[in-house]
Design an enzyme around this catalytic site. Sequence first.
Site, mmCIF file in Angstrom:
data_model
loop_
_atom_site.group_PDB
_atom_site.id
_atom_site.type_symbol
_atom_site.label_atom_id
_atom_site.label_comp_id
_atom_site.label_asym_id
_atom_site.label_seq_id
_atom_site.Cartn_x
_atom_site.Cartn_y
_atom_site.Cartn_z
ATOM 1 N N ASP A 91 96.185 71.168 18.789
ATOM 2 C CA ASP A 91 96.517 71.949 17.602
ATOM 3 C C ASP A 91 96.406 71.057 16.363
ATOM 4 O OD1 ASP A 91 97.819 74.569 16.569
ATOM 5 O OD2 ASP A 91 99.002 72.967 15.635
ATOM 6 N N ASN A 143 94.438 75.149 4.550
ATOM 7 C CA ASN A 143 93.920 76.474 4.177
ATOM 8 C C ASN A 143 94.407 76.894 2.801
ATOM 9 O OD1 ASN A 143 92.134 77.419 6.074
ATOM 10 N ND2 ASN A 143 93.702 78.292 7.413
ATOM 11 N N GLU A 172 93.915 77.778 15.101
ATOM 12 C CA GLU A 172 93.547 76.364 15.043
ATOM 13 C C GLU A 172 93.822 75.637 16.342
ATOM 14 O OE1 GLU A 172 97.796 76.499 13.389
ATOM 15 O OE2 GLU A 172 96.047 77.794 13.500
#
Length: 525
Positions: free
Chosen positions: A400, A408, A443
Amino acid sequence: MDSYPFQKTNWETYLGANNLFFFARSLLFLGLCIWLSFIPVSPGHTPFYRWGLLIIFLLQLFGLYLYASRLKPRSTQFYSFTSLFDLVFITLLILYTGGVTSNFYLLYYLSIPLAAYQLGFSPGLFLAFLASLFYIAAIMPHIRELFLGDLLIRISLLWVFAAGVGKLSSFLKTSEAKLMQVFDTLNQRTSELEKSQIQIETVYEASRSLGEIYKFEQVVDEILEITQKVLRYQHFSILLLDKDKEALLLKGKIESDQKFKYSDPPKIPLTGITGSVLKDNKGVRIYEVKDDPRYIPGLEGAHSEMAVPMISQGKIIGVLNAESKKVGAFSEQDQKIFSILASSAAMALENASLHQKMEELTVIDELTGIYNYRYFVGKLDNELKRARRYHQSLSLLMIDIDWFKRYNDTYGHLFGNLILRDLAKTIKVCIRDVDILVRYGGEEFVVILPQTDKEDARQIGERIRSKVEQTQFEDEKRRLKVKLTVSLGVATFPENGTDQEELIKNVDQALYLAKWKGKNLICTL
């Protein structure tokens, strides 16, 4: 061509195939038995000689049996040996049964013609000559007691029988050879017609089955199977145009009756005979490749070649190519059948390729180009079954991106997508060919590690973590450059779970533990 006198190792078969030979030996043995039973011992000889000759004869029969059944000699060798033995044996028989007065010389008239029949005219005369010398030697001590005319008649008859039977044998064998040649020609023509008809029917039938196969590799394998089993070509190749139409890809071939398939196919230039087939869009059949300037040497000792284009929906997708070490090995009919196969193969390969692309769309993540969650579920289930069957370890790595939401929010979702795509490439560099990388969601990524225990999985995970930490991620114009880290969890079958649900649950907990401990870590349970 010489044949074997024995085809099986029993006397019954021998009697059926070699009646004359066995009959002669039977008469000789019968004569010995009569001699032992009724004829008195000649002056100067003891009964030992009789029993000795009988034992020698029986040993010879046994020896012939072993010699013929185990070594399987050619008929000329076999009959030459037995004929020489018969001459010597009959001569001894005459010598020990009275010489001039013995009637066993009549056995020459059986043995020599039989040898002339089996061996031919010249060997028969040579054996008649030897028999004459042996007979004269056997009766020499008392030759004056025999009328010269009788001696000449006996010897002359021997030569006449040998010459007559030898000539007859030569005539019969010549006639038989000519007749067999005619039969062979007729059989060959009939066989060729039947073979051609069967091939056409079989290729048509096989073409239907090709259309029902949707796996590309299975289509290639089926084409190779049809070519090998139906067309019986020993040197054959399937060549497909690459995406850029700048080279041919060797997808499969038959070489000396062995099949080969290539997952990473070699590239072949668009030159030579196959190149001309693509350029002219028509098949060719080369009688002698050495006389064709287009030929590029490939198969060692090749003399003829045949190539036809594979055309699907009006476009050429490749070439089927066959070679032979025989001059003029391929006929016009062969080319027609080959073209039928090429047409069916082209449609089947095109359909399989489209089907494969459709399947890939359902299991490939569009953004990263790696497998998606749907593929992961089925693949993990198969790998767990294999691990149970062979009692092997299996590990999962869950990865992860740390603080991905911050990237983002700061740089936008387009840059976030670039990070995901480049991260997938970075992870691929760190894992083995047998490992399976999957985008689990968002992700998060998962790597299936077959035949890998917890410690080895941890080392692979550490390699990924370190590589990501050292990598600089950029946008396409290289205006944005960022560093990022990942957290990883490890779970291993069977220690951390014996089924899919339990294993995923535990690897997720291990990842959560790595996040909780401060991120940029790898943790196991």
